[in-house]
Design an enzyme around this catalytic site. Structure first.
Site, PDB file in Angstrom:
ATOM      1  N   TYR A   1      32.627  43.917  36.421  1.00  0.00           N
ATOM      2  CA  TYR A   1      34.008  44.782  37.162  1.00  0.00           C
ATOM      3  C   TYR A   1      34.029  44.631  38.985  1.00  0.00           C
ATOM      4  CZ  TYR A   1      36.744  48.600  39.087  1.00  0.00           C
ATOM      5  OH  TYR A   1      37.608  49.972  39.305  1.00  0.00           O
TER       6      TYR A   1
ATOM      7  N   GLY B   1      40.802  54.417  44.936  1.00  0.00           N
ATOM      8  CA  GLY B   1      40.913  53.990  43.848  1.00  0.00           C
ATOM      9  C   GLY B   1      39.217  53.628  43.852  1.00  0.00           C
ATOM     10  N   CYS B   2      38.550  53.285  42.955  1.00  0.00           N
ATOM     11  CA  CYS B   2      37.075  53.065  43.082  1.00  0.00           C
ATOM     12  C   CYS B   2      36.003  53.543  44.163  1.00  0.00           C
ATOM     13  CB  CYS B   2      36.594  52.234  42.375  1.00  0.00           C
ATOM     14  SG  CYS B   2      34.675  52.381  41.624  1.00  0.00           S
ATOM     15  N   PHE B   3      35.294  53.908  44.137  1.00  0.00           N
ATOM     16  CA  PHE B   3      34.884  53.989  45.023  1.00  0.00           C
ATOM     17  C   PHE B   3      33.899  53.512  45.674  1.00  0.00           C
ATOM     18  CE2 PHE B   3      33.067  58.063  43.364  1.00  0.00           C
ATOM     19  CZ  PHE B   3      32.246  57.411  42.070  1.00  0.00           C
ATOM     20  N   TRP B   4      33.577  52.510  44.611  1.00  0.00           N
ATOM     21  CA  TRP B   4      32.376  51.271  44.773  1.00  0.00           C
ATOM     22  C   TRP B   4      33.118  50.441  46.173  1.00  0.00           C
ATOM     23  CZ3 TRP B   4      31.964  50.172  39.008  1.00  0.00           C
ATOM     24  CH2 TRP B   4      30.940  51.332  38.273  1.00  0.00           C
TER      25      TRP B   4
END
Length: 218
Positions: free
Chosen positions: A191, A46-49
């Site tokens: 987020y 998913g989101c790499f953050w």
């Protein structure tokens, strides 16, 4: 494609951020040199953050770099990957000391940092770029990934089957500089608090003994 409301919100957030970025921030990050004795692993959850932060908190991990892999576009930009036309996934590339932490433990952390039964999405983030994907560099790594999937499926931890792609590693493209360490730099953003932090907390709980000391205190 993200649902319309979230897509508009995140698009506005992205463009407002991009407008305030310097040319250096928007430049692609440079890959670190692999140090003697180091190994490299690549995962998409998913989101790499969130995934970059989760992996960076583990003992033996020297660097965790946000980037793109698994697609067919050379040196893609964030906007291109978000357009779902490059077939790349957002991924983290991990530079680690295998004498401190094994590939198997990294795989365990990877599966505890996201829901591997969600096909082409993670929570509110929808699209192929958010798919669950793990890259192997050796037959041994492939076997470890397959064994872990079999073990988790047998445990009935999830209602559905794991849909993580297990594919040979080919190439990794580092993301823009402003994505690197994004979680740490923007912990107060909505987020990060609502989507990224729960993933990191799940990993911390499952991998507590393998966290760097400063993260065991959190």
């Amino acid at each position: 494609m993200k649902n319309s409301i979230l897509y508009i919100a995140l698009s506005l957030l992205f463009f407002s951020c991009a407008n305030g970025q310097s040319k250096q921030d928007l430049a692609f990050a440079k890959l670190p040199a692999v140090k003697p004795g180091q190994a490299v692993a690549t995962f998409g959850s998913g989101c790499f953050w969130a995934s970059t932060e989760a992996m960076s908190e583990l003992k033996g991990v020297d660097k965790a770099i946000s980037g793109y892999a698994g697609g067919n576009t050379n040196h893609p930009t964030y906007e291109e990957v978000c357009s779902e036309t490059t077939h790349h996934a957002e991924v983290v590339q991990v530079y680690y000391d295998p004498s401190v932490i094994s590939y198997e433990k990294l795989v365990e952390a990877f599966f505890n940092a996201h829901n591997p039964t969600e096909l082409n999405y993670q929570g509110p983030d929808e699209g192929e770029s958010y798919r669950s994907i793990a890259f192997y560099r050796t037959p041994e790594e492939k076997a470890i990934l397959q064994a872990m999937i079999k073990k988790i499926d047998a445990s009935k931890k999830y209602d559905g089957k794991i849909v993580t792609q297990v594919v040979p590693f080919t190439v990794f493209y580092p993301a823009e500089n402003y994505h690197q360490g994004y979680f740490k730099l923007h912990t107060d953003r909505g987020y990060i608090q609502s989507v990224s932090l729960p993933k990191v907390l799940n990993m911390r709980k499952a991998m507590y003994a393998w966290l760097k000391p400063e993260f065991q205190k959190k």
